[in-house]
Design a protein around this motif. Structure first.
Motif, mmCIF file in Angstrom:
data_model
loop_
_atom_site.group_PDB
_atom_site.id
_atom_site.type_symbol
_atom_site.label_atom_id
_atom_site.label_comp_id
_atom_site.label_asym_id
_atom_site.label_seq_id
_atom_site.Cartn_x
_atom_site.Cartn_y
_atom_site.Cartn_z
ATOM 1 N N ALA A 185 20.788 40.577 24.229
ATOM 2 C CA ALA A 185 22.007 41.409 24.204
ATOM 3 C C ALA A 185 23.237 40.579 24.557
ATOM 4 O O ALA A 185 24.272 40.685 23.904
ATOM 5 C CB ALA A 185 21.853 42.587 25.169
ATOM 6 N N THR A 186 23.093 39.706 25.570
ATOM 7 C CA THR A 186 24.239 38.878 25.947
ATOM 8 C C THR A 186 24.074 37.440 25.463
ATOM 9 O O THR A 186 25.040 36.727 25.270
ATOM 10 C CB THR A 186 24.473 38.915 27.482
ATOM 11 O OG1 THR A 186 25.805 38.489 27.759
ATOM 12 C CG2 THR A 186 23.487 38.037 28.238
ATOM 13 N N ASP A 187 22.828 37.012 25.263
ATOM 14 C CA ASP A 187 22.518 35.620 24.910
ATOM 15 C C ASP A 187 21.693 35.586 23.628
ATOM 16 O O ASP A 187 20.497 35.540 23.677
ATOM 17 C CB ASP A 187 21.783 34.946 26.078
ATOM 18 C CG ASP A 187 21.447 33.487 25.811
ATOM 19 O OD1 ASP A 187 22.010 32.916 24.865
ATOM 20 O OD2 ASP A 187 20.612 32.931 26.534
ATOM 21 N N ASN A 188 22.296 35.634 22.467
ATOM 22 C CA ASN A 188 23.704 35.480 22.156
ATOM 23 C C ASN A 188 24.078 36.466 21.054
ATOM 24 O O ASN A 188 25.103 36.339 20.415
ATOM 25 C CB ASN A 188 23.914 34.007 21.764
ATOM 26 C CG ASN A 188 25.335 33.566 21.533
ATOM 27 O OD1 ASN A 188 25.607 32.891 20.564
ATOM 28 N ND2 ASN A 188 26.255 33.948 22.372
ATOM 29 N N LEU A 243 28.681 32.699 30.465
ATOM 30 C CA LEU A 243 29.104 33.935 31.128
ATOM 31 C C LEU A 243 30.359 33.722 31.960
ATOM 32 O O LEU A 243 30.715 32.599 32.302
ATOM 33 C CB LEU A 243 27.979 34.438 32.050
ATOM 34 C CG LEU A 243 26.647 34.762 31.395
ATOM 35 C CD1 LEU A 243 25.621 35.136 32.461
ATOM 36 C CD2 LEU A 243 26.781 35.886 30.384
ATOM 37 N N TRP A 244 31.008 34.849 32.305
ATOM 38 C CA TRP A 244 32.087 34.812 33.293
ATOM 39 C C TRP A 244 31.461 34.469 34.644
ATOM 40 O O TRP A 244 30.235 34.514 34.811
ATOM 41 C CB TRP A 244 32.761 36.176 33.420
ATOM 42 C CG TRP A 244 33.365 36.716 32.179
ATOM 43 C CD1 TRP A 244 33.623 36.044 31.010
ATOM 44 C CD2 TRP A 244 33.802 38.074 31.960
ATOM 45 N NE1 TRP A 244 34.194 36.901 30.102
ATOM 46 C CE2 TRP A 244 34.318 38.144 30.654
ATOM 47 C CE3 TRP A 244 33.816 39.223 32.758
ATOM 48 C CZ2 TRP A 244 34.828 39.333 30.122
ATOM 49 C CZ3 TRP A 244 34.329 40.390 32.228
ATOM 50 C CH2 TRP A 244 34.839 40.439 30.924
ATOM 51 N N MET A 263 35.118 27.217 24.876
ATOM 52 C CA MET A 263 34.082 28.185 25.237
ATOM 53 C C MET A 263 34.763 29.428 25.774
ATOM 54 O O MET A 263 35.496 29.364 26.772
ATOM 55 C CB MET A 263 33.164 27.603 26.291
ATOM 56 C CG MET A 263 32.192 26.630 25.694
ATOM 57 S SD MET A 263 30.896 26.327 26.867
ATOM 58 C CE MET A 263 30.638 24.620 26.532
ATOM 59 N N LEU A 264 34.541 30.524 25.074
ATOM 60 C CA LEU A 264 35.187 31.792 25.400
ATOM 61 C C LEU A 264 34.079 32.815 25.669
ATOM 62 O O LEU A 264 33.607 33.483 24.763
ATOM 63 C CB LEU A 264 36.056 32.205 24.198
ATOM 64 C CG LEU A 264 36.764 33.554 24.223
ATOM 65 C CD1 LEU A 264 37.598 33.719 25.460
ATOM 66 C CD2 LEU A 264 37.641 33.700 22.987
ATOM 67 N N PRO A 265 33.629 32.906 26.923
ATOM 68 C CA PRO A 265 32.493 33.798 27.205
ATOM 69 C C PRO A 265 32.896 35.271 27.201
ATOM 70 O O PRO A 265 34.052 35.596 27.469
ATOM 71 C CB PRO A 265 32.054 33.365 28.607
ATOM 72 C CG PRO A 265 33.236 32.716 29.230
ATOM 73 C CD PRO A 265 34.081 32.171 28.121
ATOM 74 N N LEU A 266 31.933 36.139 26.895
ATOM 75 C CA LEU A 266 32.171 37.587 26.896
ATOM 76 C C LEU A 266 31.373 38.301 27.977
ATOM 77 O O LEU A 266 31.726 39.398 28.388
ATOM 78 C CB LEU A 266 31.755 38.207 25.557
ATOM 79 C CG LEU A 266 32.507 37.848 24.303
ATOM 80 C CD1 LEU A 266 32.076 38.784 23.195
ATOM 81 C CD2 LEU A 266 33.996 37.944 24.530
ATOM 82 N N GLY A 267 30.262 37.718 28.396
ATOM 83 C CA GLY A 267 29.332 38.427 29.271
ATOM 84 C C GLY A 267 29.724 38.321 30.744
ATOM 85 O O GLY A 267 30.372 37.358 31.161
ATOM 86 N N ALA A 268 29.310 39.313 31.528
ATOM 87 C CA ALA A 268 29.586 39.314 32.968
ATOM 88 C C ALA A 268 28.553 38.467 33.703
ATOM 89 O O ALA A 268 27.463 38.207 33.185
ATOM 90 C CB ALA A 268 29.559 40.740 33.494
#
Ligand SMILES: *[C@@H]1O[C@H](CO)[C@@H](O)[C@H](O)[C@H]1NC(C)=O
Ligand SMILES: *[C@@H]1O[C@H](CO)[C@@H](O)[C@H](O)[C@H]1NC(C)=O
Ligand SMILES: *[C@@H]1O[C@H](CO)[C@@H](O)[C@H](O)[C@H]1NC(C)=O
Length: 506
Positions: free
Chosen positions: A162-165, A229-230, A466-471
């Protein structure tokens, strides 16, 4: 319905924020366009979640060498290629060849997707890298829900990948699809490179990037990766550097066979004692590396950098608590982050040939191999580090007058990566984050190594971001991996805003 109204209200809020900050004049076309795109994404968010559900349902595990899973990987890549084609992209699924496993088995490597939308020479060309393979996951590993059935609980979308990737790849596609659905011209030319073997070491990627350097990548101006991730649950981040790694083995050998300590103990230089002394000479109990010269090339700390660390959203005590560690070597947020990101570290990983089972066997290992690695930072030079490590261990070993043989090798070397945060794409991303999230991003680094950033930077020599979206709590690779609906949907808006900002800066 209530929910929908809520979503509309949130788009309106973003629009009002935009106006208030004077980023766009009220009637400027980009502002109106962004407002429309944001509204579109809000209204279609359930469809976007549904697509993520379909993608998570594919068990695209690249780690376990099982033919059935390879088929799933091929199916995943075909789904993605189809999705991109339906957006109007020209799609090339490049044959990945095959992979010979240590057991002699051969498995096919899923194709790498190269796709492009638009080739207007007046627009910048942004290339997005993502991967659609996942780590293994089984319900009985401790998942609370089926890992391959995306399940929403309290705004969290649980599922492997879901988050990766998969989520971030779809967020990029969602942003493009919003422009397409509204029949709006895309503000930038867009390319995609999507692979299915990232978790297994991106086996075919570097060769393909080299091969396509003067073709597919010749028109690429910027590369964007969203595969980390953030550092916070709520505050977005931009990643501007990663550490490298040089991995060493040190072998100490008397003979190939082991000895009995009753028969030989007392008359030998024991390899294990030599090795422990060697490993013990590498780092002290404050984490300081004892290899002479190792800190010589570490970039000096600037005032600007100090400020950046101050602004980052991290509670060191919460971090320590959640890691279940009684005390770190450092107490302040700044010291902790600097020692994770901008200073080298040395870790001892293991000893091959050691007696490591339970029980009390009186063995003297005849040959042991110690393993350690150094996380490298700018501007350490890997070949200089290799020489320093070898010279240091040779010196320590010679002081022992041992009759054993010692061999030091560098088994793996990966350079650190550092971005130029004054590049247009970093400026555009910062502005897009401010617009969508109403805050400045944390400017973060990653203490681990992400080799793909280096591959793109070294081979095609273009700016990589690198522009991460996940918490921070998404749990990539772990049980109960998730992406928050909020991150996924706001992330889709972020990419749309980023396209518009890139067009303005170009
Ligand atoms: C960390 O854990 C201690 C002891 O369990 C607790 O008292 C403290 O409030 C926790 N701090 C944070 C920031 O979570
Ligand atoms: C690293 O050091 C070696 C040996 O001193 C030198 O030849 C090489 O150019 C250096 N590399 C970089 C990137 O500075
Ligand atoms: C090693 O040998 C040298 C010269 O033979 C001697 O002076 C020294 O004390 C020895 N060192 C150890 C650790 O045995």
């Amino acid at each position: 319905m209530v929910l929908k109204l809520g979503r509309m209200a949130s788009s309106l809020l973003v629009f009002l924020l935009l106006l208030e900050r004077g980023m766009f004049s009220p009637s400027s076309p980009p502002a109106r366009l962004l407002e429309k795109v944001i509204q579109y994404i809000d209204l279609h968010q359930d469809e976007f979640v549904q697509t993520l559900k379909e993608w998570v349902a594919v068990e695209s595990d690249s780690i376990q060498p099982v033919p059935r899973l390879r088929q799933e990987l091929f199916r995943m890549m075909a789904l993605a290629a189809d999705k991109l084609r339906r957006l109007g992209a020209s799609v090339d699924s490049v044959d990945g060849g095959s992979q010979q496993l240590p057991n002699g088995q051969t498995l096919p490597i899923p194709p790498i997707i190269l796709a492009e939308l638009g080739n207007d020479p007046k627009k910048p060309t942004v290339c997005f890298y993502g991967h659609l393979d996942v780590q293994p996951a089984r319900r009985e590993d401790g998942w609370l829900t089926d890992p391959y059935t995306l399940t929403e609980v309290d705004g969290k979308l649980y599922g492997r990948g879901a988050t990766d990737n998969k989520g971030p790849v779809l967020a990029w596609i969602n942003a493009v699809s919003a422009f397409r659905a509204m029949e709006e011209d895309l503000p930038v030319n867009i390319k995609f490179i999507i692979e299915g073997m990232e978790e297994a070491g991106s086996v075919a990627l570097e060769e393909l990037v080299r091969r396509e350097k003067d073709r597919f990548f010749s028109s690429v101006d910027y590369v964007v990766i969203s595969d980390n991730l953030w550092i916070s649950r709520r505050k977005p981040a931009l990643t501007c550097g990663t550490r490298g790694n040089s991995y060493f083995t040190v072998e100490v050998k008397c003979r190939d066979q082991d000895f009995h300590s009753g028969t030989f103990g007392g008359i030998l230089n024991e390899p294990m004692a030599d090795l422990i002394a060697l490993l013990g000479s590498l780092v002290d109990s404050s984490g300081h590396i004892l290899i002479p010269g190792i800190y010589d090339h570490v970039a000096p700390l600037t005032e600007e950098e100090k400020k950046m660390y101050k602004a980052i959203d991290l509670d060191p005590e919460e971090y320590r608590n959640s890691s279940q560690v009684k005390k770190f070597l450092f107490d302040t947020k700044e010291e902790i982050l600097m020692h994770l990101w901008r200073y080298p570290s040395l870790s001892i990983h293991g000893i091959e040939g050691a007696f490591e089972e339970p029980g009390a066997k009186t063995v003297i290992p005849g040959r042991v191999i110690g393993k350690f690695s150094i996380r490298l930072v700018p501007h350490m030079n890997m070949s200089v580090v290799e020489t320093q490590v070898k010279q240091h261990l040779e010196y320590i070993f010679s002081k022992r007058n041992s009759s054993n043989q010692m061999v030091v090798s560098m088994a793996l070397g990966l350079h650190p990566w550092i971005a130029n945060i004054k590049d247009n794409q970093y400026l555009a991303a910062k502005r897009a984050i401010k617009t969508v999230f109403g805050t400045e991003p944390d400017m973060i680094r990653d203490g681990s190594t992400i080799p793909i950033a280096n591959i793109f930077q070294d081979v095609i020599q273009k700016s990589v971001m690198m522009l991460p979206l996940g918490a921070v709590d998404d749990g990539e690779h772990a049980q109960n991996e998730k992406i928050n609906r909020w991150n996924y949907i706001e992330g889709s808006k972020l990419f749309a805003a980023f396209f518009l900002e890139m067009a303005k800066l170009h």
